[in-house]
Design an enzyme around this catalytic site. Structure first.
Site, PDB file in Angstrom:
ATOM      1  N   GLU A  40      40.454  13.720 -32.097  1.00 24.19           N
ATOM      2  CA  GLU A  40      39.677  12.443 -31.935  1.00 24.19           C
ATOM      3  C   GLU A  40      40.594  11.331 -31.656  1.00 24.19           C
ATOM      4  O   GLU A  40      41.606  11.012 -32.224  1.00 24.19           O
ATOM      5  CB  GLU A  40      38.869  12.449 -33.220  1.00 24.19           C
ATOM      6  CG  GLU A  40      38.334  11.229 -33.638  1.00 24.19           C
ATOM      7  CD  GLU A  40      37.307  10.862 -32.300  1.00 24.19           C
ATOM      8  OE1 GLU A  40      37.298   9.498 -32.092  1.00 24.19           O
ATOM      9  OE2 GLU A  40      36.598  11.562 -31.980  1.00 24.19           O
ATOM     10  N   ALA A  53      18.054  12.317 -36.641  1.00 21.20           N
ATOM     11  CA  ALA A  53      17.074  13.273 -37.126  1.00 21.20           C
ATOM     12  C   ALA A  53      17.245  14.775 -36.468  1.00 21.20           C
ATOM     13  O   ALA A  53      17.755  14.811 -35.160  1.00 21.20           O
ATOM     14  CB  ALA A  53      15.792  12.794 -36.913  1.00 21.20           C
ATOM     15  N   ARG A 206      18.969  -1.643 -32.607  1.00 20.43           N
ATOM     16  CA  ARG A 206      18.784  -0.782 -33.742  1.00 20.43           C
ATOM     17  C   ARG A 206      19.182  -1.353 -35.032  1.00 20.43           C
ATOM     18  O   ARG A 206      19.938  -2.437 -34.942  1.00 20.43           O
ATOM     19  CB  ARG A 206      19.998   0.402 -33.721  1.00 20.43           C
ATOM     20  CG  ARG A 206      19.615   1.517 -32.428  1.00 20.43           C
ATOM     21  CD  ARG A 206      20.556   2.559 -32.441  1.00 20.43           C
ATOM     22  NE  ARG A 206      20.274   3.578 -31.433  1.00 20.43           N
ATOM     23  CZ  ARG A 206      20.898   3.616 -30.562  1.00 20.43           C
ATOM     24  NH1 ARG A 206      21.982   2.795 -30.019  1.00 20.43           N
ATOM     25  NH2 ARG A 206      20.725   4.762 -29.575  1.00 20.43           N
ATOM     26  N   TYR A 239      11.471   5.388 -38.821  1.00 22.55           N
ATOM     27  CA  TYR A 239      11.403   6.556 -39.643  1.00 22.55           C
ATOM     28  C   TYR A 239      12.377   6.223 -40.971  1.00 22.55           C
ATOM     29  O   TYR A 239      13.327   5.559 -40.806  1.00 22.55           O
ATOM     30  CB  TYR A 239      11.547   7.773 -38.896  1.00 22.55           C
ATOM     31  CG  TYR A 239      13.032   8.093 -38.389  1.00 22.55           C
ATOM     32  CD1 TYR A 239      14.359   8.457 -39.058  1.00 22.55           C
ATOM     33  CD2 TYR A 239      13.111   7.622 -36.977  1.00 22.55           C
ATOM     34  CE1 TYR A 239      15.251   8.510 -38.417  1.00 22.55           C
ATOM     35  CE2 TYR A 239      14.425   7.724 -36.394  1.00 22.55           C
ATOM     36  CZ  TYR A 239      15.593   8.378 -37.266  1.00 22.55           C
ATOM     37  OH  TYR A 239      16.684   8.275 -36.392  1.00 22.55           O
ATOM     38  N   ALA A 335      21.162  15.262 -30.139  1.00 23.38           N
ATOM     39  CA  ALA A 335      22.101  15.971 -31.182  1.00 23.38           C
ATOM     40  C   ALA A 335      21.560  17.304 -31.426  1.00 23.38           C
ATOM     41  O   ALA A 335      22.229  18.176 -31.745  1.00 23.38           O
ATOM     42  CB  ALA A 335      22.058  15.223 -32.384  1.00 23.38           C
TER      43      ALA A 335
END
Length: 446
Positions: A40, A53, A206, A239, A335
């Site tokens: 990383e 989600a 967001r 949500y 995802a």
């Protein structure tokens, strides 16, 4: 924590990129006793605190890879729309975010469609990564490792060269390094258009809103359930996350202008920009926007839609997740398909390991040649099994956003035409949610 042991005759895998897919794939390989190291570039896990989600099928993939992944998801406060198909709250809902249909009841919003949500569960990205990392043994992850180049050595090993001057070897490399993938650039070269993502002419703002404040605007039931508010040139999605203590809010705007800086996908934004773009929208939508912070990050949405990758692997190098099929987020499934990728790869590489450990190794040269052939065959199978579905998602995500943003929503005469889009959206959504996981695994064995 489980202790994993490996032998030098078994394949060693390098994963580049410590996002959700890279970490889950690492756990899946460790569970199969496949030697792996994760590289990383950041000093630590870097995911933003936005919501994410997962579908029921994606969670089944997690369970098959390692039950610890599901445990991590639950510990970070994942909340479900519902896993019960008969539950009235187990739906994704689309409502009119633009028009006011009742002067007597100004908070009323016209329902447009609802689709059984098939058990979506949401949480914060950063919290999920933090919980997942607890299951990875010390020494498996190396931070501060920004990939520069990949070479193949004389001994058939893949050599990863990092910008800090260090190098490491592996038998194969999997790029999970996201939408700006350096591994993708290595595979296709800087002059190939598929090496770089393209701007979709959509931006996203967001933010997380405290649930008690959201309830004041939306009411209890609407705040605790997934909703899309659609309208001309924009839509707002929300949500619950963090055990229903917060509301994840995303405002998507269409943008006809070019993105000013291709080297970055985020710029400074403000709540006032969103309010200006949504001028004239339903007061409930404007009320939720008013709860967002004054200063916001403005995210440009890029994907691989214009120039899809012709293949996901070459030799002993493979791409997965956003590195292979970066998608805009309008299906909320990027995802999820990355998790499917991880299960497919961990299954294939487990088969490679099993074949090698059971075979007569013979001479070292023969062993290296056999390993290389098996790894290349595994990656070619991954390409055959995964590429069509994942590239379809990239295109479908663009399509559903165009349907959300129809100008007809603002025209009382044309609005009924816009409302016919939900049959198409239903079909596209079901193709993602009701995925044949067992069928994918069977394909890896044929």
């Amino acid at each position: 924590m489980t202790i994993y042991t490996f032998t030098s005759s078994e394949p060693h895998i390098a994963i580049v990129g410590g996002g959700i897919v890279g970490v889950i794939l690492t756990l899946g390989l460790l569970r199969q006793n496949v030697s792996v190291r994760l590289y990383e570039q950041s000093a630590g896990f870097r995911e933003i605190g936005a919501g994410i989600a997962f579908t029921a099928s994606a969670r089944r993939c997690m369970e098959l890879m390692d039950p610890a992944i599901i445990d991590a998801l639950r510990r970070c406060g994942a909340v479900s729309v519902s896993d019960k198909v008969a539950d009235e709250d187990d739906h994704l809902r689309w409502i009119d975010g633009y028009n006011q249909h009742s002067k007597a009841h100004p908070t009323y919003q016209k329902p447009l469609a609802e689709i059984c949500g098939s058990g979506f569960q949401g949480c914060r990205r950063d919290q999920l990564l933090e919980e997942l990392a607890k299951h990875i043994p010390s020494g498996t992850i190396m931070f501060h490792k920004r990939l520069d180049t990949i070479q193949q050595g004389k001994d058939h090993k893949m050599i990863l060269n990092f910008v800090d001057g260090s190098s490491n070897q592996a038998d194969a490399v999997i790029g999970c390094d996201g939408i700006k993938s350096r591994v993708r650039q290595h595979l296709f070269g800087d002059n190939h258009p598929a090496s770089f993502p393209q701007y979709t002419h959509k931006v996203a703002y967001r933010g997380l809103v405290p649930m008690d404040r959201a309830i004041e605007i939306l009411g209890t039931w609407k705040a605790h359930n997934f909703h899309h508010h659609v309208g001309p040139g924009a839509h707002l999605t929300h949500y619950p996350v963090a055990n229903h203590t917060a509301l994840n809010v995303v405002v998507f705007l269409s943008d006809e202008t070019p993105w000013p800086d291709s080297t970055t996908m985020v710029s400074k934004g403000t709540r006032s920009e969103v309010e200006k773009a949504l001028q004239g929208w339903h007061p409930t939508v404007l009320g939720i926007v008013n709860l967002l912070p004054d200063e916001l990050s403005k995210w440009a949405l890029f994907d691989q839609g214009e120039f899809p990758l012709p293949h996901y692997s070459k030799g002993r190098i493979c791409l997965a997740g956003d590195a292979a099929h970066a998608s805009s987020p309008h299906h909320g499934a990027g995802a999820c398909l990355g998790v499917e990728d991880a299960l497919c790869l961990s299954t294939l590489l487990s088969q490679v390991r099993t074949t090698l450990t059971q075979a007569d190794e013979g001479s070292k040269d023969k062993s290296e040649s056999s390993m290389g052939q098996l790894l290349e065959a595994a990656f070619e199978t991954f390409n055959l099994v995964r590429r069509t579905r994942t590239q379809w998602l990239v295109n479908s995500s663009r399509r559903v956003c165009d349907l959300y943003h129809q100008q007809e929503w603002a025209d009382p005469i044309r609005c009924p035409k816009a409302e016919t889009c939900f049959e198409e959206i239903r079909d596209r959504s079901y193709k993602i949610w009701h995925f044949d996981v067992d069928g994918m695994l069977e394909q890896t064995r044929t």
